[in-house]
Each structure stands twice: as structure tokens, then as C-alpha cells.
Design a protein around this motif. Structure first.
Motif, PDB file in Angstrom:
ATOM      1  N   PHE A 319      31.414  49.486  12.529  1.00 28.68           N
ATOM      2  CA  PHE A 319      30.278  50.343  12.868  1.00 28.68           C
ATOM      3  C   PHE A 319      30.109  51.455  11.832  1.00 28.68           C
ATOM      4  O   PHE A 319      29.001  51.708  11.340  1.00 28.68           O
ATOM      5  CB  PHE A 319      30.489  50.941  14.261  1.00 28.68           C
ATOM      6  N   VAL A 320      31.211  52.131  11.480  1.00 29.17           N
ATOM      7  CA  VAL A 320      31.154  53.210  10.492  1.00 29.17           C
ATOM      8  C   VAL A 320      30.709  52.666   9.133  1.00 29.17           C
ATOM      9  O   VAL A 320      29.903  53.291   8.437  1.00 29.17           O
ATOM     10  CB  VAL A 320      32.527  53.907  10.369  1.00 29.17           C
ATOM     11  N   THR A 321      31.218  51.479   8.761  1.00 32.07           N
ATOM     12  CA  THR A 321      30.845  50.857   7.485  1.00 32.07           C
ATOM     13  C   THR A 321      29.355  50.548   7.438  1.00 32.07           C
ATOM     14  O   THR A 321      28.672  50.829   6.447  1.00 32.07           O
ATOM     15  CB  THR A 321      31.646  49.563   7.254  1.00 32.07           C
ATOM     16  N   LEU A 322      28.841  49.955   8.518  1.00 30.51           N
ATOM     17  CA  LEU A 322      27.417  49.605   8.562  1.00 30.51           C
ATOM     18  C   LEU A 322      26.538  50.848   8.502  1.00 30.51           C
ATOM     19  O   LEU A 322      25.506  50.858   7.815  1.00 30.51           O
ATOM     20  CB  LEU A 322      27.097  48.812   9.834  1.00 30.51           C
ATOM     21  N   MET A 323      26.938  51.914   9.209  1.00 22.68           N
ATOM     22  CA  MET A 323      26.154  53.143   9.197  1.00 22.68           C
ATOM     23  C   MET A 323      26.181  53.800   7.813  1.00 22.68           C
ATOM     24  O   MET A 323      25.192  54.391   7.374  1.00 22.68           O
ATOM     25  CB  MET A 323      26.689  54.129  10.244  1.00 22.68           C
ATOM     26  N   ALA A 324      27.322  53.681   7.121  1.00 27.82           N
ATOM     27  CA  ALA A 324      27.459  54.318   5.807  1.00 27.82           C
ATOM     28  C   ALA A 324      26.738  53.538   4.706  1.00 27.82           C
ATOM     29  O   ALA A 324      26.086  54.121   3.840  1.00 27.82           O
ATOM     30  CB  ALA A 324      28.946  54.451   5.450  1.00 27.82           C
ATOM     31  N   LEU A 325      26.848  52.192   4.747  1.00 28.92           N
ATOM     32  CA  LEU A 325      26.280  51.363   3.676  1.00 28.92           C
ATOM     33  C   LEU A 325      24.855  50.908   3.956  1.00 28.92           C
ATOM     34  O   LEU A 325      24.089  50.629   3.029  1.00 28.92           O
ATOM     35  CB  LEU A 325      27.169  50.137   3.432  1.00 28.92           C
ATOM     36  N   GLY A 326      24.524  50.769   5.239  1.00 28.29           N
ATOM     37  CA  GLY A 326      23.167  50.348   5.591  1.00 28.29           C
ATOM     38  C   GLY A 326      22.901  48.870   5.431  1.00 28.29           C
ATOM     39  O   GLY A 326      21.755  48.423   5.537  1.00 28.29           O
ATOM     40  N   VAL A 327      23.955  48.081   5.169  1.00 25.18           N
ATOM     41  CA  VAL A 327      23.799  46.629   5.040  1.00 25.18           C
ATOM     42  C   VAL A 327      24.921  45.931   5.796  1.00 25.18           C
ATOM     43  O   VAL A 327      25.999  46.494   5.998  1.00 25.18           O
ATOM     44  CB  VAL A 327      23.828  46.164   3.557  1.00 25.18           C
ATOM     45  N   LYS A 328      24.667  44.702   6.227  1.00 26.96           N
ATOM     46  CA  LYS A 328      25.694  43.899   6.881  1.00 26.96           C
ATOM     47  C   LYS A 328      25.652  42.480   6.335  1.00 26.96           C
ATOM     48  O   LYS A 328      24.633  42.036   5.790  1.00 26.96           O
ATOM     49  CB  LYS A 328      25.503  43.902   8.388  1.00 26.96           C
ATOM     50  N   GLU A 329      26.777  41.793   6.502  1.00 28.05           N
ATOM     51  CA  GLU A 329      26.892  40.420   5.998  1.00 28.05           C
ATOM     52  C   GLU A 329      26.730  39.445   7.156  1.00 28.05           C
ATOM     53  O   GLU A 329      27.431  39.533   8.158  1.00 28.05           O
ATOM     54  CB  GLU A 329      28.250  40.232   5.321  1.00 28.05           C
ATOM     55  N   VAL A 330      25.772  38.528   7.031  1.00 24.60           N
ATOM     56  CA  VAL A 330      25.520  37.514   8.047  1.00 24.60           C
ATOM     57  C   VAL A 330      25.461  36.158   7.369  1.00 24.60           C
ATOM     58  O   VAL A 330      24.560  35.881   6.581  1.00 24.60           O
ATOM     59  CB  VAL A 330      24.196  37.778   8.808  1.00 24.60           C
ATOM     60  N   ARG A 331      26.452  35.311   7.669  1.00 19.38           N
ATOM     61  CA  ARG A 331      26.537  33.972   7.083  1.00 19.38           C
ATOM     62  C   ARG A 331      26.386  33.985   5.561  1.00 19.38           C
ATOM     63  O   ARG A 331      25.652  33.196   4.970  1.00 19.38           O
ATOM     64  CB  ARG A 331      25.478  33.044   7.698  1.00 19.38           C
ATOM     65  N   GLY A 332      27.093  34.924   4.921  1.00 20.81           N
ATOM     66  CA  GLY A 332      27.095  34.980   3.467  1.00 20.81           C
ATOM     67  C   GLY A 332      25.941  35.739   2.850  1.00 20.81           C
ATOM     68  O   GLY A 332      25.909  35.927   1.631  1.00 20.81           O
ATOM     69  N   GLU A 333      25.002  36.211   3.676  1.00 21.35           N
ATOM     70  CA  GLU A 333      23.853  36.950   3.147  1.00 21.35           C
ATOM     71  C   GLU A 333      23.917  38.415   3.580  1.00 21.35           C
ATOM     72  O   GLU A 333      24.316  38.718   4.698  1.00 21.35           O
ATOM     73  CB  GLU A 333      22.537  36.341   3.657  1.00 21.35           C
ATOM     74  N   LEU A 334      23.499  39.320   2.673  1.00 21.81           N
ATOM     75  CA  LEU A 334      23.448  40.731   3.005  1.00 21.81           C
ATOM     76  C   LEU A 334      22.087  41.069   3.582  1.00 21.81           C
ATOM     77  O   LEU A 334      21.049  40.737   2.997  1.00 21.81           O
ATOM     78  CB  LEU A 334      23.716  41.576   1.755  1.00 21.81           C
ATOM     79  N   LYS A 335      22.088  41.731   4.741  1.00 20.39           N
ATOM     80  CA  LYS A 335      20.836  42.106   5.402  1.00 20.39           C
ATOM     81  C   LYS A 335      20.836  43.592   5.733  1.00 20.39           C
ATOM     82  O   LYS A 335      21.887  44.192   5.961  1.00 20.39           O
ATOM     83  CB  LYS A 335      20.657  41.293   6.682  1.00 20.39           C
ATOM     84  N   THR A 336      19.639  44.173   5.765  1.00 19.09           N
ATOM     85  CA  THR A 336      19.496  45.592   6.099  1.00 19.09           C
ATOM     86  C   THR A 336      19.872  45.821   7.560  1.00 19.09           C
ATOM     87  O   THR A 336      19.496  45.058   8.438  1.00 19.09           O
ATOM     88  CB  THR A 336      18.054  46.063   5.860  1.00 19.09           C
ATOM     89  N   VAL A 337      20.624  46.884   7.810  1.00 24.12           N
ATOM     90  CA  VAL A 337      21.088  47.200   9.158  1.00 24.12           C
ATOM     91  C   VAL A 337      19.966  47.827   9.991  1.00 24.12           C
ATOM     92  O   VAL A 337      19.263  48.728   9.522  1.00 24.12           O
ATOM     93  CB  VAL A 337      22.282  48.182   9.102  1.00 24.12           C
ATOM     94  N   ASP A 338      19.821  47.315  11.203  1.00 24.75           N
ATOM     95  CA  ASP A 338      18.932  47.943  12.189  1.00 24.75           C
ATOM     96  C   ASP A 338      19.789  48.987  12.910  1.00 24.75           C
ATOM     97  O   ASP A 338      20.566  48.653  13.803  1.00 24.75           O
ATOM     98  CB  ASP A 338      18.411  46.891  13.172  1.00 24.75           C
ATOM     99  N   THR A 339      19.675  50.243  12.492  1.00 22.33           N
ATOM    100  CA  THR A 339      20.551  51.307  12.994  1.00 22.33           C
ATOM    101  C   THR A 339      20.538  51.417  14.516  1.00 22.33           C
ATOM    102  O   THR A 339      21.594  51.498  15.157  1.00 22.33           O
ATOM    103  CB  THR A 339      20.146  52.657  12.385  1.00 22.33           C
ATOM    104  N   GLY A 340      19.344  51.417  15.101  1.00 23.81           N
ATOM    105  CA  GLY A 340      19.228  51.534  16.557  1.00 23.81           C
ATOM    106  C   GLY A 340      19.920  50.395  17.272  1.00 23.81           C
ATOM    107  O   GLY A 340      20.624  50.607  18.265  1.00 23.81           O
ATOM    108  N   LYS A 341      19.748  49.187  16.776  1.00 27.25           N
ATOM    109  CA  LYS A 341      20.356  48.005  17.393  1.00 27.25           C
ATOM    110  C   LYS A 341      21.870  48.056  17.300  1.00 27.25           C
ATOM    111  O   LYS A 341      22.576  47.709  18.256  1.00 27.25           O
ATOM    112  CB  LYS A 341      19.822  46.738  16.733  1.00 27.25           C
TER     113      LYS A 341
END
Length: 359
Positions: A319-341
Motif C-alpha cells: 500500500f505504501v509503495t503504491l501510494m508513493a510510486l503511483g504505479v502497480k504491476e498487473v500481469r507484467g504490466e505497469l498501470k497507474t494506481v487508482d488511489t481511491g480504490k
């Protein structure tokens, strides 16, 4: 001694029954609602018996010998109620040990007496399974004795023994340096604080401490979450901008070194396990990326079974990583984080199952 405690326990039950008889309809409905919450909590705690992988995971990996001893004891106690009770009595009748435990603040769980509040917060307190369904040949039929009591004994035994083993090991180290409670009480108290935090008994702020029982209606374990945040140093980072100190900054130098070395050992053991499996077992898939939803997971490619090495820490780190970087890894792809979600998913995951459904 045991008989006196049993009489006291029965007396407390009698008092509770009398209070319930005088309760209004609204108070009875509130009590039933609390028991429903506690039933779900107790069943969940019993089914996964998660102390090793969740509450005490990092402490277990940092102290494998002490952890192994506590693990063996917990399963012996799970199948033998008499053995479990004798173990509690041995702790509580050892006056020198109990004096040190009480003065230091080490949390030892005894579900029948003073420490019942710890059980309420971690396992669920009084619940519907603890009610009698009737009698057969004079013996009360209570579902909890089969469904939850054995696992509660295992949980209690594991927590007691792991905390005591690590604490007494630390006390022996301090005594070699000439430190004891009489000449340095703060160092002994700090050692107990570190052990409590390592095993999921986090210290809440004074404002939250008084409402811990109410919070446990909604959150699986407020003190467990506090422990996770404290051990990761998140409150220390926040306290840099304020006058107040976080967990690590409050510890005296020796205790600070002990706490950080314990965390380093636990994390290092986890990394070693993941690296070894990744190199030696091609049928296993290891995910070390904190941006991934399966961070910290070791998955069997054939069966699909998976375990998470870092247990309770993974969701907070991710959670802290996603909030700090603003991206997440999904099946090998980097996607923009939906902060609220992500906020919603994180906090919903900390709720009691019933409360989580409502949320």
C-alpha cells in the motif's frame, strides 16, 4: 491455586448472568450483535490458526530456535487442555518470573483472568459458539469446545511461549552486560516492548488505547495493525515532521539496536527463503515486487497453492509503495494506481469480516 481461579471465573460468569437478566431490550440486542461479530472473528482465527504466519511470523524467522520450541508446545497444548492449563499455572505461580513480566510490561495471554481483554481483541471474546445447546447425561454441549477452543489454546500457547522465549533470551544477553531491572528498568521495559511489537501486540496511542475494544468490533486486531505500522517505522517517518517520537525513536540505544537487528534478521531470513526457492525449485513462482498484488508470495505452479513469507507486512508495504510510486504491476504490466480504490481495498481488508461486507 487452579481451584481458586476456577471459583473466581465462575463467580464472574454468575455476575455477568445477573447483569444480563437486568439488561434492557436494547442492551440485549447490542450484546447479541457483538457476539455475532465475535463469532465470525473466532471462527476465522480458528480456521487459519495464523499466529506463525501473521502475528509472530517475523519474530519466528528472526528467532527460529525459539520459534520452533514454541510451535511444538502450541500443538501439544492444542490437543491437551490439561497440559495447556498446567503451563499457564507454571507461568503464573513462578513469582520471580511473573514479577519480571508484570514490571516489564511483557504481554502474556491468560484467557481466564486479568488478561482476558487481550483475548477479546485478538480472538473475539464471548461469542455465540460459547453458549450451551443443552445437556446430554449432565454434560453441557458447547460448540466452542470443539470448533474454537483447541485452536484458541494453540494461539495462546504459541504467543505465550514465543514471547517468553525471545524475552528471556534477551534478558540473558542484558544480564551478561550487567543490566537488570534493578539497575536499568527502562532497558528491561524496552526489551519487553520490542518483543510485544514483534509478536503482534503493538502499542496504541493513549487516545486509541481506551477504545481498543470498540475498534476490535470493526478491525480484526487494532494492536496487530499498530504493531505492523510500528515495526515498519511508518510512524517514525511521520514523527520526523512533528515533536512526538515514533516507535524506534522512543527506544533507548540498546533496545533500538535489538529491535532493528530482529527486524533485519526476520527480513533477511524471508529473503533467503524466497531466493533459495526461486533458484532451486522450478515448480515454484516467487514474487519479490512490492508493486504487485502477489508481493511476497511463493506459489506452486502445479497446484496453485501459495504462501506469503512476510504475512501481515505485505499489504502495508504494498500500500505504501503504491501510494508513493503511483504505479502497480498487473500481469507484467505497469498501470497507474487508482488511489481511491487502493485506499478502499486496503482498509476494507483490515476490517472484521462482517464489517468488511458492510463497508
Amino acid at each position: 491455586m487452579v481451584k481458586k481461579r476456577d471459583i473466581k471465573f465462575e463467580y464472574e460468569i454468575k455476575k455477568a448472568e445477573e447483569r444480563m437478566a437486568r439488561a434492557t431490550s436494547a442492551e440485549k440486542r447490542a450484546k447479541f450483535a457483538k457476539e455475532a461479530f465475535n463469532t465470525v472473528k473466532a471462527l476465522k482465527s480458528s480456521i487459519d490458526n495464523s499466529f506463525v504466519g501473521v502475528q509472530g511470523g517475523i519474530a519466528f524467522m528472526a528467532n527460529p530456535l525459539q520459534g520452533a520450541k514454541a510451535f511444538i508446545e502450541s500443538y501439544k497444548d492444542m490437543v491437551n487442555e490439561g497440559r495447556f492449563k498446567r503451563g499457564l499455572v507454571e507461568i503464573y505461580e513462578n513469582k520471580e518470573l511473573m514479577d519480571l513480566i508484570k514490571k516489564s510490561g511483557l504481554e502474556i495471554l491468560n484467557p481466564q483472568e486479568l488478561y482476558e481483554k487481550f483475548r477479546d481483541e485478538s480472538i473475539g471474546g464471548t461469542n455465540l459458539l460459547e453458549k450451551s445447546l443443552g445437556e446430554i447425561k449432565g454434560v453441557k454441549i458447547i460448540p466452542a469446545k470443539i470448533l474454537t477452543a483447541p485452536f484458541e489454546r494453540a494461539y495462546t500457547s504459541m504467543g505465550n511461549n514465543l514471547r517468553l522465549n525471545i524475552f528471556l533470551k534477551r534478558i540473558a544477553q542484558l544480564e551478561k552486560e550487567g543490566i537488570n531491572y534493578e539497575n536499568n528498568p527502562e532497558e528491561i521495559k524496552a526489551a519487553a516492548r520490542v518483543v510485544n511489537e514483534l509478536t503482534g501486540r503493538g502499542k496504541l496511542s493513549k487516545s486509541l488505547e481506551t477504545s481498543s475494544e470498540k475498534l476490535s468490533w470493526l478491525i480484526w486486531s487494532p494492536k496487530l495493525l499498530a504493531s505492523t505500522v510500528n515495526l515498519l517505522g511508518i510512524n517514525d517517518l511521520g514523527s520526523v515532521l512533528s515533536i512526538s517520537k515514533g516507535y524506534y525513536r522512543r527506544l533507548p540505544p540498546k533496545a533500538f539496536k535489538f529491535a532493528t537487528s530482529q527486524m533485519a534478521s526476520g527480513i533477511g531470513m524471508g529473503v533467503s527463503i524466497m531466493a533459495a526457492i526461486a533458484l532451486l525449485d522450478k515448480d515454484k513462482e516467487v514474487d519479490p515486487d512490492p508493486r504487485s498484488v502477489t508481493f511476497g508470495q511463493i506459489k506452486d505452479k502445479i497446484t496453485g497453492d501459495a504462501v506469503n513469507v512476510y504475512g501481515r507486512f505485505t499489504s502495508v508495504v504494498r500500500f505504501v509503495t503504491l501510494m508513493a510510486l503511483g504505479v502497480k504491476e498487473v500481469r507484467g504490466e505497469l498501470k497507474t494506481v487508482d488511489t481511491g480504490k487502493e485506499f478502499f481495498k486496503f482498509f476494507r481488508g483490515k476490517f472484521n469480516l462482517v464489517a468488511g461486507v458492510g463497508y
